[in-house]
Design an enzyme around this catalytic site. Structure first.
Site, short mmCIF file in Angstrom:
data_model
loop_
_atom_site.label_atom_id
_atom_site.label_comp_id
_atom_site.label_asym_id
_atom_site.label_seq_id
_atom_site.Cartn_x
_atom_site.Cartn_y
_atom_site.Cartn_z
N HIS A 67 7.44 -156.02 28.96
CA HIS A 67 7.16 -154.32 28.19
C HIS A 67 7.34 -154.43 26.33
O HIS A 67 6.06 -154.08 25.75
CB HIS A 67 8.96 -154.01 27.62
CG HIS A 67 9.54 -155.66 26.42
ND1 HIS A 67 10.08 -156.27 26.71
CD2 HIS A 67 9.52 -154.98 25.16
CE1 HIS A 67 10.12 -156.90 25.37
NE2 HIS A 67 9.86 -155.71 25.05
N ASP A 114 12.23 -158.73 33.50
CA ASP A 114 11.17 -159.14 32.30
C ASP A 114 10.29 -159.40 31.89
O ASP A 114 10.31 -160.96 31.40
CB ASP A 114 11.81 -158.64 30.65
CG ASP A 114 10.99 -157.27 29.55
OD1 ASP A 114 9.52 -157.81 29.96
OD2 ASP A 114 11.60 -157.24 28.38
N SER A 220 9.42 -160.43 20.80
CA SER A 220 9.08 -160.42 22.36
C SER A 220 8.36 -161.49 23.14
O SER A 220 6.83 -160.96 22.59
CB SER A 220 8.93 -158.92 22.30
OG SER A 220 10.24 -157.99 22.41
#
Length: 271
Positions: A67, A114, A220
């Site tokens: 992402h 992810d 992230s």
């Protein structure tokens, strides 16, 4: 999700913010004590801006979250060997992205699968400030509930998007998968390919409205480590950081050994 003067690794969105987690309730890391850390940066005006984290897993490869770059690299660069985002450091090495491999089964709905691999335009020069880290493979033992794990990043320190200049780190604790799959936590969005972790927030590390120490926007793609081995990738969390029932969610790396090997071993690194 999508990661710090003293801060709480904040938790981003299962809702979800496009660029991952930050750190709320931790502390500044010793410069270059985590030589595997990578900063994925995007052009903003004439400068480069930190967007997501990552970590070095091989001489020409960095692991991160899908992402962070769902539609491709689009001119982003990867910086290794840095501590400060603003100060020049002789240790820094800057790379173009030669290849980006996003997991083909990634789901934008809940950030399932992810995990992504970046092939740098050349191998890095190994040094005290730049070095690969071991990651858990199939058959390895993942941390149990309540186990202490640690993470690091340059992510937000609050829900207003305030970012630190230097790398921050934080210890958190694994939350049971059963709890994270409850309806008042993440429900069906939480899957067997995920683990969740946070730590109850106590002053002066963090204060209300933050209930937990966790990851947030900008963290992230960074690593979650157990005993010095990376077991997870910072993925997502709550729409706001530091919520009690929205721990940070991390992709379990050992579930993807076959896919990782298919990329790392498919083509020789450039020389």
């Amino acid at each position: 999700m999508d990661s710090h003067t003293t801060l709480c690794l904040l938790v981003v969105a299962l809702g979800l913010l496009p660029h991952g987690e930050a750190i709320l309730g931790g502390q500044e890391a010793e410069p270059h004590s985590r030589p595997y850390m990578a900063s994925i940066q995007v052009q903003e005006g004439e400068a480069m801006k930190h967007e997501c984290g990552g970590f070095v897993v091989a001489p020409q490869w960095v692991m991160t979250a899908v992402h962070c770059m769902p539609t491709g690299a689009n001119g982003r660069k990867v910086v290794l060997g840095l501590h400060s985002l603003s100060q020049p450091e002789d240790t820094q090495q800057v790379f173009d992205i030669l290849e980006l491999h996003n997991h083909p089964d990634y789901s934008n709905r809940n950030h399932e699968n992810d995990i992504a691999l970046i092939k740098l335009d050349r191998p890095f020069n190994a040094s005290e400030a730049v070095r690969a880290v071991e990651f858990l493979r199939a058959g390895g033992v993942n941390p149990d509930t309540d186990a202490t794990v640690d993470t690091a990043g340059w992510g937000s320190v609050d829900n207003l998007g305030s970012r630190p200049d230097t790398l921050h780190e934080l210890q958190v604790e694994v939350v049971s998968a059963r709890r994270c799959a409850r309806g008042d936590y993440f429900g069906s969005k939480f899957t067997g390919n995920m683990m969740c972790a946070h730590r109850l927030c106590t002053p002066p590390a963090c204060t209300l409205p933050f209930r937990t120490m966790d990851t947030c926007d900008g963290d992230s793609g960074g690593p979650l480590l157990y005993g010095g081995v990376v077991v997870g990738i910072t993925s997502n969390g709550g729409k706001k950081c530091g919520q009690l029932k929205k721990p940070g969610i991390y992709t379990i790396i050992s579930h993807y050994t076959q896919w990782i090997d298919s990329k790392l071993l498919a083509t020789p690194s450039s020389t």
